[in-house]
Design an enzyme around this catalytic site. Structure first.
Site, PDB file in Angstrom:
ATOM      1  N   LYS A 218       0.817  -1.217   0.000  1.00  0.00           N
ATOM      2  CA  LYS A 218       0.000   0.000   0.000  1.00  0.00           C
ATOM      3  C   LYS A 218       0.854   1.272   0.000  1.00  0.00           C
ATOM      4  CE  LYS A 218      -4.289  -1.547  -0.045  1.00  0.00           C
ATOM      5  NZ  LYS A 218      -5.230  -1.598   1.061  1.00  0.00           N
ATOM      6  N   ARG A 252      -4.725 -10.258   3.092  1.00  0.00           N
ATOM      7  CA  ARG A 252      -4.904 -10.167   1.632  1.00  0.00           C
ATOM      8  C   ARG A 252      -3.578  -9.674   1.048  1.00  0.00           C
ATOM      9  NH1 ARG A 252      -6.443  -6.436  -2.346  1.00  0.00           N
ATOM     10  NH2 ARG A 252      -7.749  -7.344  -4.000  1.00  0.00           N
TER      11      ARG A 252
END
Length: 274
Positions: A218, A252
């Site tokens: 991210k 995830r």
């Protein structure tokens, strides 16, 4: 053991977090956009992640990165269909990353088990009913249209998840089929993303539901470390291990092999692997 039985076992600390392998069948995802857009490339990648130890495969055909281009429902399903059909019955449960009830219904009919909705039943008024009708499980993620540095994220979580869970209940989705996702990277400042990871345990305890952590590569890692997307694996591993301590039941991830290895060595050191 079914997928949700495994999720609840992980939530209770009886097993390691499940690894959800990311399969982006898109031209514009932030990390690997276009790499797996061709049907066979997506299928091959999914099978590769499965061989590396993925417990569930999360297939998405519409990017949810900032500034993404919306995809019509029919086109989204056309991207997904070959992979869903090819991977059904391959031994790894399939999750579908979509906000559209039409896509969810098609995927569930084709053999998917889990719907991963980044707007938590709030983008499409038919989504909760579709999940209920399909007897499926769902990930309910927190999201925001705009970033507000002054936001009280806990109160916003409460407002959002209370509404999502009310929609689920009214549609007949059993609470034991639901997983919460704090929405790291979605409508939040880098500092709020850190706070979200720190507060997973509080979220889990408040709602008494398992939590999924989606941190892989991210941008907030890039913000704090100055690393490009392909150099964020160490930060992802560290943050996921921290999230495990807070009770995260699923990770995830793009990098299944690295996360599998970390969990395996963790079990060896703890003496829980024969």
């Amino acid at each position: 053991m079914s997928l949700m039985e495994a999720v609840h076992a992980a939530d209770r600390g009886e097993r390691a977090p499940l690894l959800m392998g990311i399969v982006n069948i898109t031209p514009d995802s932030f990390s690997d956009g276009g790499r797996y857009l061709a049907p066979q490339a997506a299928i091959d990648h999914a099978q590769h992640l499965s061989a590396q130890g993925a417990d569930v495969l999360d297939l998405g055909a519409e990017s949810t990165r900032p500034g993404y281009e919306p995809v019509p429902a029919e086109e989204e399903w056309q991207r997904l269909a070959p992979a869903v059909v090819a991977l059904k019955g391959a031994g790894v449960p399939l999750s579908i990353d979509t906000t559209k009830a039409f896509v969810a219904q098609k995927a569930l009919a084709a053999g998917a088990e889990l719907i991963n909705d980044v707007w938590g039943f709030q983008a499409d008024p038919d989504m909760a009913a579709t999940v209920a009708a399909g007897g499926a499980s769902a990930v309910v993620m927190h999201n925001r249209h705009e970033i507000d540095p002054q936001l009280d994220l806990w109160e916003d979580w409460r407002r959002f998840f209370d509404r999502s869970l009310s929609l689920a209940d009214k549609a007949g989705v059993s609470s034991d089929k639901l997983v919460l996702d704090p929405g790291v990277g979605f409508g939040k400042t880098p500092e709020q993303n850190l706070w979200a990871v720190r507060s997973l345990g509080r979220l889990r305890q408040h709602y008494k539901l398992p939590v999924l952590l989606g941190l892989s590569r991210k941008s907030f890692f890039g913000h704090f470390l100055g690393r490009p997307t392909d150099e964020r694996l160490p930060a992802t591993l560290m943050a996921n291990l921290y999230g495990q301590e807070q009770g995260a039941a699923l990770w995830r991830v793009h990098d299944v092999q690295a996360h599998y290895d970390v969990l395996h060595i963790q079990r060896l050191l703890a003496g829980t692997v024969p």
